[in-house]
Design a protein around this motif. Structure first.
Motif, PDB file in Angstrom:
ATOM      1  N   ASP A  18       0.803  -1.224   0.000  1.00  0.00           N
ATOM      2  CA  ASP A  18       0.000   0.000   0.000  1.00  0.00           C
ATOM      3  C   ASP A  18       0.831   1.267   0.000  1.00  0.00           C
ATOM      4  OD1 ASP A  18      -2.380  -1.431  -0.019  1.00  0.00           O
ATOM      5  OD2 ASP A  18      -2.463  -1.523   2.172  1.00  0.00           O
ATOM      6  N   SER A  19       2.158   1.150  -0.026  1.00  0.00           N
ATOM      7  CA  SER A  19       3.003   2.341   0.017  1.00  0.00           C
ATOM      8  C   SER A  19       3.154   2.958  -1.370  1.00  0.00           C
ATOM      9  CB  SER A  19       4.369   2.024   0.624  1.00  0.00           C
ATOM     10  OG  SER A  19       5.093   1.132  -0.192  1.00  0.00           O
ATOM     11  N   CYS A  20       3.484   4.227  -1.395  1.00  0.00           N
ATOM     12  CA  CYS A  20       3.565   5.016  -2.623  1.00  0.00           C
ATOM     13  C   CYS A  20       4.651   4.504  -3.575  1.00  0.00           C
ATOM     14  CB  CYS A  20       3.834   6.468  -2.230  1.00  0.00           C
ATOM     15  SG  CYS A  20       4.209   7.572  -3.588  1.00  0.00           S
ATOM     16  N   LYS A  21       5.837   4.264  -3.069  1.00  0.00           N
ATOM     17  CA  LYS A  21       6.978   3.727  -3.825  1.00  0.00           C
ATOM     18  C   LYS A  21       7.549   4.678  -4.868  1.00  0.00           C
ATOM     19  CE  LYS A  21       5.536  -1.083  -3.316  1.00  0.00           C
ATOM     20  NZ  LYS A  21       4.100  -0.975  -3.096  1.00  0.00           N
ATOM     21  N   ASP A  22       7.307   5.995  -4.748  1.00  0.00           N
ATOM     22  CA  ASP A  22       7.990   6.932  -5.637  1.00  0.00           C
ATOM     23  C   ASP A  22       9.487   6.802  -5.357  1.00  0.00           C
ATOM     24  OD1 ASP A  22       7.555   9.505  -7.443  1.00  0.00           O
ATOM     25  OD2 ASP A  22       9.189   9.952  -6.067  1.00  0.00           O
ATOM     26  N   ARG A  34      -0.105   5.245  -0.616  1.00  0.00           N
ATOM     27  CA  ARG A  34      -0.434   5.665  -1.983  1.00  0.00           C
ATOM     28  C   ARG A  34      -1.459   6.786  -1.942  1.00  0.00           C
ATOM     29  NH1 ARG A  34      -0.575   0.115  -3.906  1.00  0.00           N
ATOM     30  NH2 ARG A  34      -2.695   0.072  -3.131  1.00  0.00           N
ATOM     31  N   HIS A  40       7.178  13.311  -0.591  1.00  0.00           N
ATOM     32  CA  HIS A  40       7.475  11.903  -0.377  1.00  0.00           C
ATOM     33  C   HIS A  40       8.452  11.794   0.784  1.00  0.00           C
ATOM     34  CE1 HIS A  40       5.498  10.808  -4.085  1.00  0.00           C
ATOM     35  NE2 HIS A  40       6.218  11.694  -4.750  1.00  0.00           N
ATOM     36  N   ARG A  60       5.663   4.645  -8.714  1.00  0.00           N
ATOM     37  CA  ARG A  60       5.498   3.187  -8.749  1.00  0.00           C
ATOM     38  C   ARG A  60       6.557   2.509  -9.636  1.00  0.00           C
ATOM     39  NH1 ARG A  60       2.517   1.050  -5.280  1.00  0.00           N
ATOM     40  NH2 ARG A  60       1.922  -0.638  -6.621  1.00  0.00           N
TER      41      ARG A  60
END
Length: 63
Positions: A18-22, A34, A40, A60
């Motif tokens: 569920d994390s943004c991961k930018d 997200r 960030h 992502r």
């Protein structure tokens, strides 16, 4: 700016899926949920990084 205490809570309760991961670097990616507002963030304590989205790093990139 998002406080360190709030980021600690977000990191604790946000799963990897569920994390943004930018992507900041190959070693740091956003741990915030997200769809979050604002900067960030990754890391803890004195190693914590905050950054604005960079156009050359699409969100992502890490899945």
């Amino acid at each position: 700016m998002t406080s360190d205490n709030r980021l600690d809570l977000e990191f604790a309760y946000t799963s990897h899926d569920d994390s943004c991961k930018d992507l900041y670097s190959p070693y740091y990616y956003c741990r915030r949920p997200r769809g979050h507002d604002g900067v960030h963030a990754a890391g803890f304590g004195s190693s914590r990084l905050r950054w604005d989205h960079r156009a050359d790093h699409p969100p992502r990139m890490l899945s």
